[in-house]
Design an enzyme around this catalytic site. Structure first.
Site, short mmCIF file in Angstrom:
data_model
loop_
_atom_site.label_atom_id
_atom_site.label_comp_id
_atom_site.label_asym_id
_atom_site.label_seq_id
_atom_site.Cartn_x
_atom_site.Cartn_y
_atom_site.Cartn_z
N SER A 125 0.81 -1.39 0.01
CA SER A 125 -0.07 -0.06 -0.08
C SER A 125 0.84 1.17 0.05
CB SER A 125 -0.91 0.10 1.22
OG SER A 125 -1.42 1.15 1.49
N GLU A 127 0.14 3.85 1.79
CA GLU A 127 0.17 4.06 3.16
C GLU A 127 1.64 3.70 3.77
OE1 GLU A 127 -1.73 5.96 5.26
OE2 GLU A 127 -3.34 6.25 3.53
N TYR A 149 -1.65 0.58 10.52
CA TYR A 149 -1.80 -0.02 9.27
C TYR A 149 -0.76 -0.10 8.38
CZ TYR A 149 -3.89 -0.84 4.32
OH TYR A 149 -4.03 -0.97 3.03
#
Length: 324
Positions: A125, A127, A149
Site C-alpha cells: 500500500s 500508506e 496499518y
C-alpha cells in the site's frame, strides 16, 4: 488443458470482487477465502458467486490456510485480505498487525510448504510511504508509515521480499495507491462523499461532515488496478511495482466533482469537523507508475473525473432503487 487456479484472500472486498471478475473472464477457476461470520457479507460478489468456489479460512489461523492451499493447490495466490481501514488501525493496532502483517507471513508459509511453485501476490500500500521523503514515490522511495496499518503493510511487504530472495519463490508486491470504485466501503472518505452527495440530492441528508480537505491523494479505479496485479504474476521474473495514476488531487477537488456530478454546489453542504482529522496525517501521496508502464505495459484507463462521476451515479441509482 486444465484451467489455471487462483486463490484470493479478501475476496468479498472491493479489489477481491473486481479481481474475481477479471480472472473469471480469463477462464480461471477462482477460489475465494471467506471468514466464518454470523452475518455473511457477499454483496460485492453476489453476481458471480455461483461461478466461483468459496473456502473458509482466516489469516490469523495457520491451519486453515494450510488446509486451503492443500485443497486448492493454486497456480496463483492473491493476498488481498487485511484490516485495511487506517482509522481502525489506531483503535486495534495489535489486531491490525496480526491480520495485515503476520497474516501475509502465514500465507507465504503455507505456499512455501505446500505449493512452492505457486505465484504469490501481496497487496502492498502507498500508506507505507506515509511521511514521504520524495515526490513522486516509486519502488525505491524509503518507507515512513504513519499508522499501525502502514507499519503492518511494511512488514508484510518486506516478508514477501524475503521469501522471494530466501526461498526463490515467485512472490511480488504491488504498491497500490488509492483506488476507488462504486464498491468502495462506506467508511472510506471517497465513498462517504459520493454516498452523501446522493443522499443530499435525494433529500435524505442536508450536510456532509469532513476533516482535512487539503489532503492529497493519487486516486485510480480499482478495476484498472486489479489487472496490474494479474500482469505482475504473468512476468518471467517476480518484482515489486508501484501502481498509481501519477496525478494528485485533493479531497476538496473530489468533493467539488462529486457535487457537480449531482448538479449541486458543494459549499452549501460541506461542514469541516475536527473529529475527522487523523492523529498523524499523510499529506501528499503521488505515485510514479513508470516501471509498471515500461515492464508490464500497464496504465490506468479510467480518469479521475470519470471515476468520481461513476461513483456518484451508482450511489444515486442504488438509493433510488431502495426508495422506489
Amino acid at each position: 488443458m486444465a484451467k489455471k487456479k487462483a486463490f484470493i484472500t479478501g475476496v468479498t472486498g472491493q479489489d477481491g470482487s473486481y479481481l474475481s471478475e477479471f480472472l473469471l473472464s480469463k477462464d480461471y477457476e477462482v477460489y475465494g477465502m471467506v471468514r466464518r461470520a454470523s452475518v455473511e457479507r457477499f454483496e460485492r460478489i453476489e453476481h458471480i458467486k455461483d461461478r466461483m468456489h468459496l473456502v473458509q479460512g482466516d489469516l490469523t489461523d495457520q491451519s486453515s490456510l494450510d488446509e486451503a492451499v492443500k485443497t486448492i493447490m493454486p497456480d496463483e495466490v492473491y493476498n488481498l485480505a487485511a484490516q485495511s481501514f487506517v482509522p481502525t488501525s489506531w483503535n486495534q493496532p495489535t489486531l491490525t498487525g496480526e491480520v495485515t502483517g503476520m497474516g501475509a507471513t502465514r500465507l507465504l508459509e503455507s505456499v512455501r510448504k505446500i505449493k512452492p511453485d505457486a505465484r504469490f501476490y501481496q497487496a502492498s500500500s502507498s500508506e507505507m510511504f506515509g511521511k514521504v521523503r520524495e515526490v513522486p514515490q516509486d519502488e525505491l522511495t524509503p518507507f515512513h508509515p504513519r499508522s499501525p496499518y502502514g507499519v503492518a503493510k511494511v512488514y508484510a511487504h518486506f516478508i514477501t521480499v524475503n521469501y522471494r530472495e530466501s526461498y526463490n519463490m515467485f512472490a511480488c508486491s504491488g504498491i497500490l495507491f488509492n483506488h476507488e470504485s462504486p464498491r468502495r466501503g462506506f467508511e472510506f472518505v471517497t465513498r462517504k462523499i459520493t454516498s452523501s452527495v446522493a443522499r443530499i440530492k435525494l433529500g435524505l441528508a442536508n450536510e456532509l461532515r469532513l476533516g482535512n480537505l487539503d489532503a492529497k491523494r493519487d486516486w485510480g479505479f480499482a478495476g484498472d488496478y486489479v489487472e496490474a496485479m494479474w500482469m505482475m504474476l504473468q512476468q518471467d521474473e517476480p518484482d515489486d511495482y508501484v501502481i498509481a495514476t501519477g496525478e494528485t488531487h485533493s479531497v476538496k477537488e473530489f468533493v467539488e466533482l462529486a457535487f457537480r456530478a449531482a448538479g449541486l454546489d458543494w459549499e452549501k453542504y460541506v461542514v469541516i469537523d475536527p473529529k475527522f482529522l487523523r492523529p498523524a496525517e499523510v499529506e501528499l501521496l503521488i505515485g510514479s507508475p513508470k516501471k509498471a508502464k515500461e515492464n508490464l505495459g500497464w496504465s490506468p484507463k479510467v480518469g479521475f473525473p470519470e471515476l468520481v462521476a461513476m461513483m456518484v451515479e451508482e450511489d444515486l441509482r442504488t438509493l433510488k432503487a431502495v426508495q422506489a
